[in-house]
Scaffold this active site. Structure first.
Site, PDB file in Angstrom:
ATOM      1  N   GLU A  27       1.516   0.419   2.660  1.00 53.33           N
ATOM      2  CA  GLU A  27       2.247  -0.372   1.660  1.00 53.33           C
ATOM      3  C   GLU A  27       3.718   0.040   1.692  1.00 53.33           C
ATOM      4  OE1 GLU A  27       0.683  -0.299  -2.343  1.00 53.33           O
ATOM      5  OE2 GLU A  27       2.309  -1.565  -3.091  1.00 53.33           O
ATOM      6  N   ASN A  72       0.611  -3.552  -4.830  1.00 55.52           N
ATOM      7  CA  ASN A  72       1.436  -4.177  -5.860  1.00 55.52           C
ATOM      8  C   ASN A  72       2.731  -4.740  -5.267  1.00 55.52           C
ATOM      9  OD1 ASN A  72      -0.514  -3.333  -7.654  1.00 55.52           O
ATOM     10  ND2 ASN A  72       0.636  -1.573  -8.399  1.00 55.52           N
ATOM     11  N   ASN A 172      -3.065  -9.446  -4.600  1.00 53.43           N
ATOM     12  CA  ASN A 172      -3.483  -8.068  -4.864  1.00 53.43           C
ATOM     13  C   ASN A 172      -3.663  -7.850  -6.360  1.00 53.43           C
ATOM     14  OD1 ASN A 172      -3.701  -5.105  -4.085  1.00 53.43           O
ATOM     15  ND2 ASN A 172      -2.029  -5.032  -5.583  1.00 53.43           N
ATOM     16  N   GLU A 173      -4.813  -7.326  -6.747  1.00 48.69           N
ATOM     17  CA  GLU A 173      -5.083  -6.900  -8.134  1.00 48.69           C
ATOM     18  C   GLU A 173      -4.505  -7.876  -9.157  1.00 48.69           C
ATOM     19  OE1 GLU A 173      -3.944  -2.760  -8.586  1.00 48.69           O
ATOM     20  OE2 GLU A 173      -5.589  -2.106  -7.303  1.00 48.69           O
ATOM     21  N   GLU A 292      -9.049  -0.749  -1.177  1.00 47.04           N
ATOM     22  CA  GLU A 292      -8.296   0.427  -1.652  1.00 47.04           C
ATOM     23  C   GLU A 292      -9.301   1.413  -2.215  1.00 47.04           C
ATOM     24  OE1 GLU A 292      -4.846  -0.021  -4.185  1.00 47.04           O
ATOM     25  OE2 GLU A 292      -4.306  -1.901  -3.182  1.00 47.04           O
ATOM     26  N   GLN A 349      -3.529   5.637   0.725  1.00 45.22           N
ATOM     27  CA  GLN A 349      -2.867   4.915   1.782  1.00 45.22           C
ATOM     28  C   GLN A 349      -2.866   5.782   3.034  1.00 45.22           C
ATOM     29  OE1 GLN A 349       0.916   3.404   0.256  1.00 45.22           O
ATOM     30  NE2 GLN A 349      -0.058   2.425  -1.488  1.00 45.22           N
TER      31      GLN A 349
HETATM   32  O1  AHR Z   1      -2.242   2.315  -3.617  1.00 46.46           O
HETATM   33  C1  AHR Z   1      -1.360   2.359  -4.696  1.00 46.46           C
HETATM   34  C2  AHR Z   1      -1.470   1.149  -5.617  1.00 46.46           C
HETATM   35  O2  AHR Z   1      -2.696   1.217  -6.307  1.00 46.46           O
HETATM   36  C3  AHR Z   1      -1.483  -0.212  -4.980  1.00 46.46           C
HETATM   37  O3  AHR Z   1      -0.219  -0.731  -4.752  1.00 46.46           O
HETATM   38  C4  AHR Z   1      -2.199  -1.043  -5.990  1.00 46.46           C
HETATM   39  O4  AHR Z   1      -2.850  -2.159  -5.416  1.00 46.46           O
HETATM   40  C5  AHR Z   1      -3.126  -0.075  -6.677  1.00 46.46           C
HETATM   41  O5  AHR Z   1      -3.116  -0.206  -8.046  1.00 46.46           O
END
Ligand code: AHR
Length: 482
Positions: A27, A72, A172-173, A292, A349
């Site tokens: 990310e 995010n 995403n989310e 994730e 990550q």
């Molecule tokens: O991995 C860190 C963050 O955690 C990501 O950007 C988000 O999708 C999650 O809340």
């Protein structure tokens, strides 16, 4: 001392091992990209600024698939900012992390990096501040050969061959109040269906992942998945799951048993997806994408609102210990156990940000403890996943009550005959493990990997293997020549 017994049989097949379970996530956050995988001028970087020392570790880790560019971050991102001549790329405020984004690294740099890493790209589209048109044009830029505006733009940017990206995340989310442009389940389900429809008109062969809940603790968990799938069932192939385990949130025993939570989470999402399947009278089954997951000391996290805007904030650079590594190994066991429905896994990550690989700007790159169970599992899990019959002493946890102290799964490579048993002892007492191999009479323990290295097997056939407290193991069994 209470003993654990594990019986293996080639008939107890769960599913083939899908390599996509061993994915990761890059990310634009903190130092994952900048001074992580990309650092022009670093002694190990190539002419494009890609760090060779990091690439070497990524290959050693064995990641199959890498999700990009967020997270995010993607919900405020214009993909067009990161392509074309570097000098023309805008400098923007990234709304997700309140960081300055130079756009020096973008889509084409990522695709080149992924090819060098030997990993399949998994792209996310922005359904926060953008929508159907930008998503479809991004597929066009990536996957069409030529003759349309976006494909020709890619060629103008010096990339003649399409990137041919198969896997796409629809946002995403989108349930998270922290998400830029968050939506209700109904709104998101409709948008995901419309975006997926347009993206598939560009390239019908792509695979689409709809956002599930941001985690199983969200107040709308379950209802969110059901509503989103009611709207988008025919367009999507996967529903996503995200989960992070915080060592400081509950009692320590519960943290060590985090895989119990993941088991339940996966089972609940499978049940919800199948409920919608029955309701809509469809034959297709939705698969799961755990795109994730990790250990994250989340209670130490400072919210973006409480930080100043910075260019390269060192965000969530957690240091991991051996207990964290055991938990990561156990989460991988849980993932393999669900290989019949869980098709994709992305550890979040890859570099610096809650990551198995860390770097110093201008300096070295190194492996964290959580690197080892991932690398061993990605390398050794081959063939089909077998469900072992396991009895084990119990341990007491605050969140889950009594759970087995030992957890395990096995894989069987029918071509070579190799068997690998992945085992954890998540309790605080040593546990001797009896391996019952009556269905594999010619197999002998050839190698025994732990978090601290490889040991030569001391165990003769039929003898016990001692599992020390809080430990992870990969037991490699090979057939003896007859
Ligand atoms: O991995 C860190 C963050 O955690 C990501 O950007 C988000 O999708 C999650 O809340």
């Amino acid at each position: 001392m209470a003993v654990a017994h594990l019986t293996l049989d080639p008939a107890f097949v769960i599913a083939p091992v899908d390599r996509r379970l061993f994915g990761s996530f890059v990310e634009h956050m903190g130092r994952c990209v900048y001074t992580g995988i990309f650092e022009p001028g670093h002694p190990a970087a190539d002419d494009d600024g890609l760090r060779g020392d990091v690439l070497e570790l990524v290959r050693e880790l064995g990641v199959s698939t890498v999700r990009y560019p967020g997270g995010n971050f993607v919900s405020g991102y214009r993909w067009e900012d990161g392509v074309g001549p570097r000098g023309d790329r805008p400098r923007r405020l990234d709304l997700a992390w309140r960081a300055l984004e130079s756009n020096a690294f973008g889509l084409n740099e990522f695709m080149r990096w992924a090819a060098l890493a030997g990993a399949e790209p998994m792209m996310a589209v922005n359904l926060g501040t953008r929508g159907v048109e930008a998503a479809a044009e991004l597929v066009e830029y990536c996957n069409l050969p030529d003759g349309t505006a976006a494909a020709d733009l890619r060629r103008k940017h010096g990339v003649a061959r399409p990137h041919d990206v198969r896997l796409w995340c629809l946002g995403n989310e989108m349930d998270g109040p922290w998400q830029i442009g968050s939506l209700t389940a109904r709104e998101y389900g409709r948008l995901a269906a419309r975006a997926g429809h347009a993206m598939r008109r560009v390239d019908p062969s792509i695979e689409l992942v709809a956002c599930g809940s941001s985690n199983s603790g969200m107040p709308t968990f379950g209802a969110w998945e059901a509503t989103v799938l009611e709207e988008a069932y025919d367009q999507v192939d996967y529903i996503s799951l995200h989960t992070y385990y915080d060592p400081e949130k509950h009692d320590e025993a519960s943290f060590r048993a985090s895989a119990v939570d993941l088991d339940g989470f996966i089972d609940d999402v499978v049940a919800t997806a199948d409920h919608v399947r029955a309701k809509l009278r469809r034959s297709k089954r939705i698969k799961l994408s755990l795109d994730e997951w990790n250990v994250w000391y989340q209670s130490r996290f400072t919210e973006p609102e409480d930080r100043d805007i910075e260019e390269l904030p060192a965000l969530i650079e957690d240091d991991y210990d051996e207990t964290d590594a055991m938990v990561v190994g156990n989460l991988l066991i849980s993932m393999l156990r669900h290989a019949d429905r869980l098709a994709i896994g992305c550890q979040a990550q890859l570099v610096n940000v809650i990551a198995p690989i860390r770097t110093e700007p201008g300096g070295r790159a190194w492996r964290q403890t959580i690197f080892h169970p991932f690398a061993h599992t990605a390398r050794l899990a081959r063939g089909t996943v077998l469900r072992p019959a396991l009895t084990a002493p119990a341990m007491t946890t605050g969140r889950y009550g009594e759970v087995p102290a030992v957890d395990a799964v096995a894989t069987h490579d029918e071509q070579t005959g190799d068997l690998t048993v992945f085992v954890v002892n998540r309790g605080t007492e040593p546990v001797p493990l009896d391996l019952d191999l009556r269905a594999f009479p010619r197999h002998r323990l050839a190698r025994h990997h732990t978090l601290t290295g490889e040991t030569s097997p001391a165990a003769a056939p039929g003898s016990q293997i001692l599992l020390p407290p809080v430990s992870w193991h990969a037991l490699c069994l090979t057939p003896e020549e007859s």
